[in-house]
Design an enzyme around this catalytic site. Structure first.
Site, PDB file in Angstrom:
ATOM      1  N   ASN A 145       0.810  -1.263  -0.114  1.00 17.21           N
ATOM      2  CA  ASN A 145      -0.112   0.014   0.021  1.00 17.21           C
ATOM      3  C   ASN A 145       0.919   1.224  -0.088  1.00 17.21           C
ATOM      4  OD1 ASN A 145      -2.893  -0.265   0.044  1.00 17.21           O
ATOM      5  ND2 ASN A 145      -2.766  -1.175   1.769  1.00 17.21           N
ATOM      6  N   CYS A 167      -5.532  -5.497  -4.890  1.00 13.85           N
ATOM      7  CA  CYS A 167      -6.064  -5.130  -3.615  1.00 13.85           C
ATOM      8  C   CYS A 167      -7.057  -6.075  -3.179  1.00 13.85           C
ATOM      9  CB  CYS A 167      -6.531  -3.815  -3.728  1.00 13.85           C
ATOM     10  SG  CYS A 167      -7.524  -3.314  -2.148  1.00 13.85           S
ATOM     11  N   ASP A 168      -6.954  -6.534  -1.961  1.00  9.66           N
ATOM     12  CA  ASP A 168      -8.045  -7.515  -1.600  1.00  9.66           C
ATOM     13  C   ASP A 168      -9.253  -7.122  -1.075  1.00  9.66           C
ATOM     14  OD1 ASP A 168      -6.881  -6.237   0.900  1.00  9.66           O
ATOM     15  OD2 ASP A 168      -7.606  -8.264   1.997  1.00  9.66           O
ATOM     16  N   HIS A 198      -9.126   1.439  -3.664  1.00  2.92           N
ATOM     17  CA  HIS A 198      -9.955   1.934  -2.360  1.00  2.92           C
ATOM     18  C   HIS A 198     -10.921   3.089  -2.870  1.00  2.92           C
ATOM     19  CE1 HIS A 198      -6.971   0.284   0.567  1.00  2.92           C
ATOM     20  NE2 HIS A 198      -7.676  -0.907   0.104  1.00  2.92           N
ATOM     21  N   TYR A 265     -14.210   1.998   1.246  1.00  2.97           N
ATOM     22  CA  TYR A 265     -13.175   2.958   1.414  1.00  2.97           C
ATOM     23  C   TYR A 265     -13.794   4.276   0.979  1.00  2.97           C
ATOM     24  CZ  TYR A 265      -9.388   0.202   3.129  1.00  2.97           C
ATOM     25  OH  TYR A 265      -8.239  -0.472   3.932  1.00  2.97           O
TER      26      TYR A 265
HETATM   27  C1  G6P Z   1      -7.685  -4.070   3.716  1.00  5.52           C
HETATM   28  C2  G6P Z   1      -7.133  -3.194   2.393  1.00  5.52           C
HETATM   29  C3  G6P Z   1      -5.835  -3.158   2.568  1.00  5.52           C
HETATM   30  C4  G6P Z   1      -5.519  -2.831   4.045  1.00  5.52           C
HETATM   31  C5  G6P Z   1      -5.973  -3.684   4.981  1.00  5.52           C
HETATM   32  C6  G6P Z   1      -5.604  -2.957   6.565  1.00  5.52           C
HETATM   33  O1  G6P Z   1      -7.190  -5.527   3.383  1.00  5.52           O
HETATM   34  O2  G6P Z   1      -7.391  -3.913   1.235  1.00  5.52           O
HETATM   35  O3  G6P Z   1      -5.435  -2.346   1.572  1.00  5.52           O
HETATM   36  O4  G6P Z   1      -3.919  -2.661   3.955  1.00  5.52           O
HETATM   37  O5  G6P Z   1      -7.400  -3.740   4.991  1.00  5.52           O
HETATM   38  O6  G6P Z   1      -6.252  -3.835   7.380  1.00  5.52           O
HETATM   39  P1  G6P Z   1      -5.717  -3.619   8.751  1.00  5.52           P
HETATM   40  O7  G6P Z   1      -6.238  -4.920   9.511  1.00  5.52           O
HETATM   41  O8  G6P Z   1      -4.177  -3.524   8.803  1.00  5.52           O
HETATM   42  O9  G6P Z   1      -6.085  -2.277   9.278  1.00  5.52           O
END
Ligand code: G6P
Length: 441
Positions: A145, A167-168, A198, A265
């Site tokens: 990211n 991106c997931d 996002h 997002y």
């Molecule tokens: C999702 C988003 C990612 C991000 C993550 C953060 O998976 O697609 O881009 O990095 O959330 O997750 P966290 O649990 O680290 O806040």
């Protein structure tokens, strides 16, 4: 059989990727798996545990963890990159500094995302250069990211690199959609979607037989967002309060444009005042992650190492890793799967500039990816996307030209920031905090 290096071996997500790779040995068999990180100590904790897991569950995979780029990147087919330049400590700064000025503090959106982008570009470009030197035919599947800014930077700085930015989040939301309509997996959904990372919207959701799921989903989202109705929902993400809030807030994003279904997002851009009001400026997501996921994963890794076995481990295959493994499989075995990727627009969204990095469905095969045309988009989304694309382009220009002025413009243009004055205050604090990481502006 393929060889993979995971760049960011010490990440809290690495063990989940390893478990997912092990579970997919029939679909995506591995010859070797390597970990690479610039933080030896941190990586060692995860690597020692993963070595035991691999020995017990898939002993045919050769495993090595290293901080030496040549060892790491030599003779690999894939680089799975999920680095976090500056670690969670710097994520905390990205989140807390804007909050001092009542501006959204988020790791990928707004000023925090911009600050993180300025750090990430250096790290990701370095990985591309290692890959090109030691395994010129490999693909980099990049999760690092902030994906949009990183994608724009690699487009400009390494235009011929074999990198796919992914991106997931859309995958996680599609899983939420599948739960809502009673399908097993997000993979059972065929979608049309457009936007930036996002920052996107779904216009069509079908099941594999072509039945339109949109009406049922809209009915649900209107009431509950992507959160569960009263009958519950066992999506693991939703076990966490902050994700639950994000998923339910989709209700209000949806209300702005009931013709589409939103990426969660968008809440940071459409409801920044709500987000600020509901964030503790002294305890942000970085703190939650350090206190929970990081602590749990590292404690469990140390347990495995001290016991010498992972037989009863609580570590699980990470849902978010499914996508990266699926993508590697599609590129290797020519499956022609349809996946949402971050790619150069080139007309996929007809009325957005060609050189924007957009997130759209693509067909993935041995040849790489082919974006699908999403056509013309409405004025509201077009306006939002153009604004945000400009933010991302300005960040990359600021990085390359070492331009304070351009970075200030980028912050000023972000929909999360109320004025040029506030943008400057935040920028000055971020610059100070990122001295070690940003190019000198
Ligand atoms: C999702 C988003 C990612 C991000 C993550 C953060 O998976 O697609 O881009 O990095 O959330 O997750 P966290 O649990 O680290 O806040």
């Amino acid at each position: 059989k393929k060889s993979v290096v995971i760049a960011g071996g010490g990440s809290t997500y690495t063990a989940g990727i390893v478990m997912m790779l092990i579970n997919n040995q029939d679909k995506f068999p591995l010859k070797s798996l390597k970990f690479y990180d610039n933080d030896f100590e941190r990586q060692k904790v995860v690597a020692d545990a993963c070595e035991i897991i691999i020995r017990e569950r898939a002993p045919e995979i050769e495993f090595v963890a290293t901080t030496d780029p040549e060892v790491a990147f030599k003779d690999v087919d894939f680089v799975m990159a999920h680095i976090r330049q500056g670690g969670l400590k710097m994520r905390e700064m990205d989140e807390k500094i804007p909050m001092k000025y009542d501006v959204v503090g988020q790791e990928t959106c707004g000023p925090g995302g911009i600050a993180y982008g300025m750090r990430s570009i250096t790290g990701v470009v370095e990985l591309i250069d290692y890959m090109e030197e030691y395994s010129p035919n490999a693909w980099m599947l990049n999760y690092s990211n902030p994906a949009s800014i990183v994608a724009e930077a690699t487009r400009v700085m390494r235009p011929n690199a074999k990198i796919i930015n992914i991106c997931d989040m859309p995958v996680a939301i599609k899983q939420g959609m599948a739960d809502i309509v009673g399908l097993k997996s997000g993979n059972d959904i065929v979608d049309r979607y457009y936007g930036l990372n996002h920052y996107g919207w779904w216009t069509e959701i079908l099941d594999k037989d072509g039945n339109d799921l949109m009406p049922k989903l809209k009915e649900h989202v209107k009431e509950y967002g992507y959160g569960p109705d009263t009958s519950g929902n066992d999506n693991p993400l939703l076990m966490e309060q902050s994700w639950m809030d994000t998923f339910t807030k989709a209700k209000d994003i949806y209300a702005v444009d009931p013709d589409t279904l939103p990426n969660t997002y968008l809440k940071y851009y459409l409801y920044p005042d709500y987000v600020v009001k509901h964030t503790d400026p002294n305890h942000t997501r970085a703190n939650e992650v350090m206190e929970n996921r990081e602590k749990n994963v590292f404690t469990e890794c140390r347990n495995i190492t001290s016991k010498g076995t992972a037989e009863d481990t609580t570590l699980e295959a990470g849902e978010h890793a499914e996508f990266i493994v699926q993508l590697a499989g599609a590129l290797s075995y020519n499956t022609h799967e349809r996946m949402l990727l971050i790619v150069e627009n080139n007309g996929a969204i007809a009325n957005i500039e060609n050189d924007a990095m957009v997130e759209v469905p693509c067909i993935v095969s041995k040849r790489g990816y082919e974006p699908l045309a999403m056509g013309k988009i409405p004025t509201f989304q077009k306006g939002m996307i153009e604004q945000q694309v400009s933010v991302e382009k300005l960040v990359v220009q600021a990085y390359m030209e070492k331009s304070y002025q351009k970075l200030w413009k980028a912050l000023t243009l972000s929909a999360t920031v109320p004025s040029a004055g506030v943008a400057k205050l935040i920028l000055d604090d971020l610059q100070e905090a990122n001295k070690e990481y940003w190019p000198e502006l």
